[in-house]
Design an enzyme around this catalytic site. Structure first.
Site, PDB file in Angstrom:
ATOM      1  N   HIS A 142       0.809  -1.230   0.000  1.00  0.00           N
ATOM      2  CA  HIS A 142       0.000   0.000   0.000  1.00  0.00           C
ATOM      3  C   HIS A 142       0.845   1.285   0.000  1.00  0.00           C
ATOM      4  O   HIS A 142       0.680   2.181   0.827  1.00  0.00           O
ATOM      5  CB  HIS A 142      -1.115  -0.002   1.045  1.00  0.00           C
ATOM      6  CG  HIS A 142      -0.747  -0.071   2.503  1.00  0.00           C
ATOM      7  ND1 HIS A 142       0.321   0.556   3.056  1.00  0.00           N
ATOM      8  CD2 HIS A 142      -1.387  -0.683   3.530  1.00  0.00           C
ATOM      9  CE1 HIS A 142       0.335   0.334   4.344  1.00  0.00           C
ATOM     10  NE2 HIS A 142      -0.669  -0.420   4.663  1.00  0.00           N
ATOM     11  N   HIS A 145      -6.271  -8.166  14.554  1.00  0.00           N
ATOM     12  CA  HIS A 145      -6.244  -6.924  13.772  1.00  0.00           C
ATOM     13  C   HIS A 145      -7.070  -7.121  12.503  1.00  0.00           C
ATOM     14  O   HIS A 145      -6.967  -8.162  11.850  1.00  0.00           O
ATOM     15  CB  HIS A 145      -4.777  -6.615  13.435  1.00  0.00           C
ATOM     16  CG  HIS A 145      -4.526  -5.389  12.627  1.00  0.00           C
ATOM     17  ND1 HIS A 145      -5.377  -4.320  12.573  1.00  0.00           N
ATOM     18  CD2 HIS A 145      -3.469  -5.065  11.823  1.00  0.00           C
ATOM     19  CE1 HIS A 145      -4.863  -3.388  11.774  1.00  0.00           C
ATOM     20  NE2 HIS A 145      -3.711  -3.820  11.301  1.00  0.00           N
ATOM     21  N   ASP A 193      -4.518  -7.567   5.270  1.00  0.00           N
ATOM     22  CA  ASP A 193      -3.383  -8.486   5.139  1.00  0.00           C
ATOM     23  C   ASP A 193      -3.456  -9.591   6.202  1.00  0.00           C
ATOM     24  O   ASP A 193      -2.761 -10.604   6.092  1.00  0.00           O
ATOM     25  CB  ASP A 193      -2.032  -7.756   5.203  1.00  0.00           C
ATOM     26  CG  ASP A 193      -1.941  -6.729   6.301  1.00  0.00           C
ATOM     27  OD1 ASP A 193      -2.979  -6.239   6.775  1.00  0.00           O
ATOM     28  OD2 ASP A 193      -0.808  -6.397   6.720  1.00  0.00           O
ATOM     29  N   HIS A 234      -1.946  -1.502  14.995  1.00  0.00           N
ATOM     30  CA  HIS A 234      -1.768  -0.365  14.149  1.00  0.00           C
ATOM     31  C   HIS A 234      -3.084   0.374  13.886  1.00  0.00           C
ATOM     32  O   HIS A 234      -3.085   1.502  13.404  1.00  0.00           O
ATOM     33  CB  HIS A 234      -1.140  -0.921  12.843  1.00  0.00           C
ATOM     34  CG  HIS A 234      -1.313  -0.195  11.588  1.00  0.00           C
ATOM     35  ND1 HIS A 234      -1.656  -0.781  10.410  1.00  0.00           N
ATOM     36  CD2 HIS A 234      -1.168   1.121  11.317  1.00  0.00           C
ATOM     37  CE1 HIS A 234      -1.711   0.110   9.449  1.00  0.00           C
ATOM     38  NE2 HIS A 234      -1.414   1.277   9.959  1.00  0.00           N
ATOM     39  N   ASP A 290       0.741  -6.448  14.156  1.00  0.00           N
ATOM     40  CA  ASP A 290       1.699  -5.593  13.428  1.00  0.00           C
ATOM     41  C   ASP A 290       2.880  -5.172  14.312  1.00  0.00           C
ATOM     42  O   ASP A 290       3.936  -4.786  13.793  1.00  0.00           O
ATOM     43  CB  ASP A 290       0.997  -4.320  12.939  1.00  0.00           C
ATOM     44  CG  ASP A 290       0.219  -4.541  11.652  1.00  0.00           C
ATOM     45  OD1 ASP A 290       0.426  -5.561  10.982  1.00  0.00           O
ATOM     46  OD2 ASP A 290      -0.599  -3.665  11.316  1.00  0.00           O
ATOM     47  N   TYR A 338       9.720  -0.234   9.192  1.00  0.00           N
ATOM     48  CA  TYR A 338       8.310  -0.538   9.431  1.00  0.00           C
ATOM     49  C   TYR A 338       7.727   0.441  10.450  1.00  0.00           C
ATOM     50  O   TYR A 338       6.673   1.046  10.228  1.00  0.00           O
ATOM     51  CB  TYR A 338       8.192  -1.983   9.951  1.00  0.00           C
ATOM     52  CG  TYR A 338       6.789  -2.492  10.055  1.00  0.00           C
ATOM     53  CD1 TYR A 338       6.221  -3.238   9.033  1.00  0.00           C
ATOM     54  CD2 TYR A 338       6.013  -2.226  11.171  1.00  0.00           C
ATOM     55  CE1 TYR A 338       4.923  -3.701   9.116  1.00  0.00           C
ATOM     56  CE2 TYR A 338       4.724  -2.681  11.274  1.00  0.00           C
ATOM     57  CZ  TYR A 338       4.179  -3.422  10.247  1.00  0.00           C
ATOM     58  OH  TYR A 338       2.888  -3.874  10.340  1.00  0.00           O
ATOM     59  N   HIS A 398       4.198 -10.034  10.630  1.00  0.00           N
ATOM     60  CA  HIS A 398       5.041  -9.817   9.447  1.00  0.00           C
ATOM     61  C   HIS A 398       6.489 -10.128   9.810  1.00  0.00           C
ATOM     62  O   HIS A 398       6.982  -9.672  10.858  1.00  0.00           O
ATOM     63  CB  HIS A 398       4.997  -8.359   8.978  1.00  0.00           C
ATOM     64  CG  HIS A 398       3.656  -7.888   8.527  1.00  0.00           C
ATOM     65  ND1 HIS A 398       3.041  -8.343   7.380  1.00  0.00           N
ATOM     66  CD2 HIS A 398       2.802  -6.985   9.063  1.00  0.00           C
ATOM     67  CE1 HIS A 398       1.870  -7.737   7.232  1.00  0.00           C
ATOM     68  NE2 HIS A 398       1.702  -6.918   8.246  1.00  0.00           N
TER      69      HIS A 398
HETATM   70 FE1  FEO Z   1      -2.044  -3.091   9.895  1.00  0.00          FE
HETATM   71 FE2  FEO Z   1      -0.213  -5.803   8.766  1.00  0.00          FE
HETATM   72  O1  FEO Z   1      -1.698  -4.665   8.944  1.00  0.00           O
END
Ligand code: FEO
Length: 395
Positions: free
Chosen positions: A24, A78, A82, A145, A164, A191, A224
């Site tokens: 994004h 979350h 993703d 996040h 996240d 990040y 991630h």
């Molecule tokens: Fe806020 Fe990895 O999504």
């Protein structure tokens, strides 16, 4: 990636997105992963899902451990897609009446995204759930996040599933940060700088609250990148430091140029800053992505922005980066503007005003030079760099 065991009856079942390069609007030159986790106990628990396009691979991974229909509970830490894109298919597969644990905002946001009346179980901050021999604790982490975000802690194994938080856009088969030859902290920093920076004060408070719980965290499993297993407190400490935004004695020069005049000024300013004994990096906007620029200026004291004047305005790429910086609300920085101009020369004044509105305090009204800098102009730029360098040192 094949699923792998993290602890007794705890598995990572997520997927690696090797080919993504733009997340994004954020460059991810090394890809990323969408991590999800499976806990086998009297109740089988799935924590998070993956991006929609990886649903099939994800279900195959789960199937290597257990028949997906045997999943009893889903936890959504979350809502962002993703981590939730595969959720509708997963719920349909395992049974749409299975309990789905999430925060209050998670329930609202999941419903807004997918319009499904799943069997939502809203959790309270510090709420607990016994799943057999093991216990989960839910920790509200709004804005790490999104407002729906939460962490889930598996007490018996000391595993923090952090969504996240502490994540990195990094694709690799190493599984754990300590197995990687790359500096994963740099990925985590980029990040943080691009995804979480604007929430720094909130995030620091949340992390200190979690630290006060004295949890015995042995492994941090973000959604991630790689998992933090060896000295996981190091990334927690790094987050607290990053939230404080204490800059280094460093300057970043961000500029664009039409006929190289502003480039010449940028490089002379850089020489002057270096002459003053301050680290400096000039970054041309059309050669450096905005997400990499943020990673560079994140720990810099000075943000120096250069633009030619085009059509009575700053150059469009300069407006773009200033908009991006403004949204991320960096703290504790000084700034300056410069640029070449031909007749009206509004850009420097506009940038100076914009720096002020961002909260980056300009050291003065900036430096404007007419057309191509001559020897005198180059010297003025060099001296201006020295002035910036001295301001960095004394700030
Ligand atoms: Fe806020 Fe990895 O999504």
């Amino acid at each position: 990636m094949k699923p792998y065991q993290i602890a007794d009856n705890v598995y990572s079942v997520g997927v690696i997105d090797w080919n993504i390069r733009d997340f994004h609007g954020y460059t991810v030159p090394n890809g990323t992963s969408y991590n999800a986790f499976l806990i086998l106990d009297e109740k089988t628990v799935l924590i998070d899902t993956v991006k929609k396009q990886f649903t099939s691979e994800f279900l195959d991974n789960i199937s290597e451990i257990i028949d997906p229909k045997k999943i009893d509970i889903v936890v959504s830490n979350h809502t962002e897609m993703d981590h939730s894109g595969a959720l509708p298919h997963v719920m349909a597969k395992i049974g749409a009446d299975k309990p789905l644990y999430c925060s209050k905002m998670g329930k609202k946001n999941l419903h807004l995204h997918f319009k499904q009346n799943w069997n939502f179980k809203e959790v309270e901050n510090y709420g607990e759930l016994n799943i057999g021999k093991k216990n989960l604790t839910f920790l509200e982490t709004r804005m790490i996040h999104w407002p729906d975000s939460m962490f889930t802690y598996l007490k018996e194994d000391g595993i923090l599933f952090s969504s996240d938080g502490f994540g990195q856009h990094y694709a690799g088969l190493e599984k754990y940060v300590d197995k990687s030859s790359d500096d994963i902290f740099e990925y985590a920093k980029k990040y943080f700088a691009n995804i979480l920076l604007l929430y720094s004060p909130k995030i620091k408070k949340l992390i200190l609250n979690i630290s006060d719980l004295n949890l015995n965290i042995k492994t941090i499993c973000p959604d991630h990148g790689l998992l933090w297993r060896k000295n996981p407190e190091k990334i927690i400490e790094a987050y607290i430091k990053w939230c404080d935004q204490i800059p280094e004695k460093k300057a970043v020069i961000i500029y664009d140029t039409m006929w190289n005049s502003t480039k010449i000024i940028a490089e002379k300013i850089a020489e002057g800053i270096a002459e003053a004994g301050v680290a400096v990096k000039p970054l041309k906007l059309r050669k450096t992505h905005r997400s990499d620029i943020i990673a560079e200026l994140f720990d810099a004291k000075a943000v120096i922005v250069g633009s030619p004047t085009m059509n009575n305005n700053m150059f469009p790429t300069v407006a773009d980066i200033l908009t991006y910086i403004k949204g991320l609300k960096p703290q504790n920085k000084i700034g300056a503007a410069f640029g070449s101009y031909g007749w009206s020369g509004e850009a420097v004044k506009q940038i100076t005003a914009e720096l002020q509105s961002i909260g980056i305090e300009p050291i003065d009204e900036g430096l404007r030079l007419l057309y191509i800098p001559d020897a005198e102009g180059e010297n003025r730029a060099f001296e201006y760099g020295k002035k910036i360098g001295e301001a960095v040192k004394s700030a």
